[in-house]
Design a protein around this motif. Sequence first.
Motif, PDB file in Angstrom:
ATOM      1  N   GLU A 196       3.695 -17.391   7.832  1.00  9.38           N
ATOM      2  CA  GLU A 196       3.956 -16.970   6.555  1.00  9.38           C
ATOM      3  C   GLU A 196       2.643 -17.094   5.797  1.00  9.38           C
ATOM      4  O   GLU A 196       2.103 -18.206   5.234  1.00  9.38           O
ATOM      5  CB  GLU A 196       5.050 -17.921   6.010  1.00  9.38           C
ATOM      6  CG  GLU A 196       5.462 -17.714   4.390  1.00  9.38           C
ATOM      7  CD  GLU A 196       6.191 -18.508   3.914  1.00  9.38           C
ATOM      8  OE1 GLU A 196       5.969 -19.129   2.923  1.00  9.38           O
ATOM      9  OE2 GLU A 196       7.066 -19.195   4.667  1.00  9.38           O
ATOM     10  N   CYS A 197       2.023 -16.123   5.366  1.00 11.92           N
ATOM     11  CA  CYS A 197       0.677 -15.990   5.017  1.00 11.92           C
ATOM     12  C   CYS A 197       0.598 -15.349   3.488  1.00 11.92           C
ATOM     13  O   CYS A 197       1.144 -14.690   3.370  1.00 11.92           O
ATOM     14  CB  CYS A 197      -0.430 -14.944   5.807  1.00 11.92           C
ATOM     15  SG  CYS A 197      -0.632 -15.724   7.435  1.00 11.92           S
ATOM     16  N   LYS A 198      -0.004 -16.316   2.608  1.00  9.70           N
ATOM     17  CA  LYS A 198      -0.019 -15.938   1.139  1.00  9.70           C
ATOM     18  C   LYS A 198      -1.302 -15.072   1.021  1.00  9.70           C
ATOM     19  O   LYS A 198      -1.664 -14.274   0.052  1.00  9.70           O
ATOM     20  CB  LYS A 198      -0.166 -17.284   0.307  1.00  9.70           C
ATOM     21  CG  LYS A 198       1.003 -18.163   0.491  1.00  9.70           C
ATOM     22  CD  LYS A 198       2.338 -17.622   0.097  1.00  9.70           C
ATOM     23  CE  LYS A 198       3.680 -18.521   0.399  1.00  9.70           C
ATOM     24  NZ  LYS A 198       4.998 -17.668   0.084  1.00  9.70           N
ATOM     25  N   ASP A 199      -2.307 -15.362   1.992  1.00  9.63           N
ATOM     26  CA  ASP A 199      -3.557 -14.968   2.018  1.00  9.63           C
ATOM     27  C   ASP A 199      -4.319 -15.214   3.314  1.00  9.63           C
ATOM     28  O   ASP A 199      -3.570 -15.958   3.953  1.00  9.63           O
ATOM     29  CB  ASP A 199      -4.492 -15.169   0.776  1.00  9.63           C
ATOM     30  CG  ASP A 199      -5.452 -14.108   0.447  1.00  9.63           C
ATOM     31  OD1 ASP A 199      -5.715 -13.086   1.255  1.00  9.63           O
ATOM     32  OD2 ASP A 199      -5.999 -13.987  -0.536  1.00  9.63           O
ATOM     33  N   TRP A 200      -5.468 -14.327   3.665  1.00  8.28           N
ATOM     34  CA  TRP A 200      -5.925 -14.886   4.886  1.00  8.28           C
ATOM     35  C   TRP A 200      -6.267 -16.230   5.474  1.00  8.28           C
ATOM     36  O   TRP A 200      -6.386 -16.540   6.390  1.00  8.28           O
ATOM     37  CB  TRP A 200      -7.243 -13.719   5.185  1.00  8.28           C
ATOM     38  CG  TRP A 200      -8.160 -14.175   4.328  1.00  8.28           C
ATOM     39  CD1 TRP A 200      -8.672 -13.879   2.894  1.00  8.28           C
ATOM     40  CD2 TRP A 200      -9.332 -15.225   4.204  1.00  8.28           C
ATOM     41  NE1 TRP A 200      -9.717 -14.339   2.559  1.00  8.28           N
ATOM     42  CE2 TRP A 200     -10.208 -15.263   3.212  1.00  8.28           C
ATOM     43  CE3 TRP A 200      -9.675 -15.929   5.340  1.00  8.28           C
ATOM     44  CZ2 TRP A 200     -11.201 -15.891   3.061  1.00  8.28           C
ATOM     45  CZ3 TRP A 200     -10.776 -16.838   5.324  1.00  8.28           C
ATOM     46  CH2 TRP A 200     -11.256 -16.774   4.200  1.00  8.28           C
ATOM     47  N   TYR A 201      -6.823 -17.038   4.424  1.00 13.62           N
ATOM     48  CA  TYR A 201      -6.987 -18.420   4.455  1.00 13.62           C
ATOM     49  C   TYR A 201      -6.034 -19.318   4.187  1.00 13.62           C
ATOM     50  O   TYR A 201      -6.179 -20.327   4.432  1.00 13.62           O
ATOM     51  CB  TYR A 201      -8.114 -18.841   3.342  1.00 13.62           C
ATOM     52  CG  TYR A 201      -7.740 -18.635   1.882  1.00 13.62           C
ATOM     53  CD1 TYR A 201      -7.095 -19.858   1.303  1.00 13.62           C
ATOM     54  CD2 TYR A 201      -7.750 -17.395   1.270  1.00 13.62           C
ATOM     55  CE1 TYR A 201      -6.653 -19.652   0.125  1.00 13.62           C
ATOM     56  CE2 TYR A 201      -7.309 -17.338  -0.208  1.00 13.62           C
ATOM     57  CZ  TYR A 201      -6.795 -18.449  -0.662  1.00 13.62           C
ATOM     58  OH  TYR A 201      -6.354 -18.421  -1.938  1.00 13.62           O
TER      59      TYR A 201
ATOM     60  N   VAL B  88       0.598 -26.449   7.210  1.00 18.44           N
ATOM     61  CA  VAL B  88      -0.565 -25.325   6.989  1.00 18.44           C
ATOM     62  C   VAL B  88      -1.405 -25.181   8.231  1.00 18.44           C
ATOM     63  O   VAL B  88      -1.912 -26.273   8.778  1.00 18.44           O
ATOM     64  CB  VAL B  88      -1.858 -25.774   5.694  1.00 18.44           C
ATOM     65  CG1 VAL B  88      -2.606 -25.033   5.835  1.00 18.44           C
ATOM     66  CG2 VAL B  88      -0.861 -25.914   4.614  1.00 18.44           C
ATOM     67  N   VAL B  89      -1.609 -23.982   8.596  1.00 16.07           N
ATOM     68  CA  VAL B  89      -2.239 -23.397   9.763  1.00 16.07           C
ATOM     69  C   VAL B  89      -3.836 -23.819   9.257  1.00 16.07           C
ATOM     70  O   VAL B  89      -4.246 -23.350   8.245  1.00 16.07           O
ATOM     71  CB  VAL B  89      -2.120 -22.112  10.235  1.00 16.07           C
ATOM     72  CG1 VAL B  89      -2.895 -21.756  11.411  1.00 16.07           C
ATOM     73  CG2 VAL B  89      -0.436 -21.967  10.322  1.00 16.07           C
ATOM     74  N   PRO B  90      -4.727 -24.276  10.231  1.00 12.01           N
ATOM     75  CA  PRO B  90      -6.105 -24.429   9.749  1.00 12.01           C
ATOM     76  C   PRO B  90      -6.764 -23.168   9.606  1.00 12.01           C
ATOM     77  O   PRO B  90      -6.311 -22.025  10.159  1.00 12.01           O
ATOM     78  CB  PRO B  90      -6.666 -25.019  11.203  1.00 12.01           C
ATOM     79  CG  PRO B  90      -5.397 -25.757  11.949  1.00 12.01           C
ATOM     80  CD  PRO B  90      -4.553 -25.011  11.417  1.00 12.01           C
TER      81      PRO B  90
ATOM     82  N   ARG C 235      -4.616 -13.672  13.124  1.00  9.67           N
ATOM     83  CA  ARG C 235      -3.534 -14.533  12.476  1.00  9.67           C
ATOM     84  C   ARG C 235      -2.579 -13.841  11.871  1.00  9.67           C
ATOM     85  O   ARG C 235      -1.393 -14.112  11.684  1.00  9.67           O
ATOM     86  CB  ARG C 235      -4.176 -15.632  11.878  1.00  9.67           C
ATOM     87  CG  ARG C 235      -4.806 -15.245  10.063  1.00  9.67           C
ATOM     88  CD  ARG C 235      -5.115 -16.287   9.308  1.00  9.67           C
ATOM     89  NE  ARG C 235      -5.599 -17.569   9.922  1.00  9.67           N
ATOM     90  CZ  ARG C 235      -5.017 -18.784   9.561  1.00  9.67           C
ATOM     91  NH1 ARG C 235      -4.539 -18.852   8.468  1.00  9.67           N
ATOM     92  NH2 ARG C 235      -5.675 -19.734  10.226  1.00  9.67           N
ATOM     93  N   LEU C 236      -2.811 -12.536  11.068  1.00  2.00           N
ATOM     94  CA  LEU C 236      -2.092 -11.834  10.502  1.00  2.00           C
ATOM     95  C   LEU C 236      -0.952 -11.088  11.408  1.00  2.00           C
ATOM     96  O   LEU C 236      -0.064 -10.691  10.809  1.00  2.00           O
ATOM     97  CB  LEU C 236      -2.571 -10.608   9.547  1.00  2.00           C
ATOM     98  CG  LEU C 236      -3.762 -11.179   8.588  1.00  2.00           C
ATOM     99  CD1 LEU C 236      -4.748  -9.662   7.965  1.00  2.00           C
ATOM    100  CD2 LEU C 236      -3.026 -11.857   7.474  1.00  2.00           C
ATOM    101  N   SER C 237      -1.183 -11.425  12.701  1.00  2.34           N
ATOM    102  CA  SER C 237      -0.149 -10.918  13.599  1.00  2.34           C
ATOM    103  C   SER C 237       0.506 -11.881  14.452  1.00  2.34           C
ATOM    104  O   SER C 237       1.173 -11.449  15.338  1.00  2.34           O
ATOM    105  CB  SER C 237      -0.697  -9.825  14.524  1.00  2.34           C
ATOM    106  OG  SER C 237      -1.843 -10.311  15.209  1.00  2.34           O
ATOM    107  N   GLU C 238       0.428 -13.179  13.890  1.00  2.00           N
ATOM    108  CA  GLU C 238       0.701 -14.302  14.708  1.00  2.00           C
ATOM    109  C   GLU C 238       2.110 -14.796  14.372  1.00  2.00           C
ATOM    110  O   GLU C 238       2.446 -15.937  14.687  1.00  2.00           O
ATOM    111  CB  GLU C 238      -0.437 -15.414  14.750  1.00  2.00           C
ATOM    112  CG  GLU C 238      -1.673 -14.822  15.959  1.00  2.00           C
ATOM    113  CD  GLU C 238      -2.282 -16.016  15.836  1.00  2.00           C
ATOM    114  OE1 GLU C 238      -3.118 -16.087  16.984  1.00  2.00           O
ATOM    115  OE2 GLU C 238      -2.763 -16.780  14.889  1.00  2.00           O
TER     116      GLU C 238
END
Length: 206
Positions: free
Chosen positions: A195-200, A176-178, A189-192
Amino acid sequence: MPVLGEPAPDFEAATTNGPLKLSDLKGKWVVLFSHPADFTPVCTTEFIAFSGVAEELKALNVQLIGLSIDSVHSHLAWIRSVKEKMGVEIPFPIIADLDMKVAKKYGMLHPGISDTATIRTVFFIDDKGIMRAMIYYPSSNGRYIPEIIRLVKALQTSDKYGVATPANWQPGDKVVVPAPKNKAEMDKRLSEGYECKDWYLCFKKI
């Protein structure tokens, strides 16, 4: 009582391998565990299980240490019995704590269970001497040793990569990314490539 994130209480004690001072072990991780008493059935199964992973822990730079409110002579007689009857060598030191000094420093005595026997505790101390995790078990139930290995690996992974580990994480799984601290971090972070489920909640491979 030990507190997570603070220095583990230092101690000096007699063990089956000779005198031991916790602060002398800085540079190594320490897994310190207590058991209610020598020559008891559940404790014997645990010591056999811990002996089975001693080399794996050593490879992770971990010093394994046992403890109970028994004498060195009792410990020595018990580990000799384990070797003779079960064919298992106990390779790690066992602290003799007849005066209960270490047990009291670490909150191993719970009067609701016993005033004279330690409960089953596991303390995870990092290579800087900081208390990182604690697990408590009742005297009636043995520990699941693979979880102790898993938690050591999880803590070391978090330290090395600056990440967290999700529920049921195993080595090789995504981490998990902090969480972002502000809107700029949230948008970035959305462009890094995570694998994002949501912004957090974002994951990555390491």
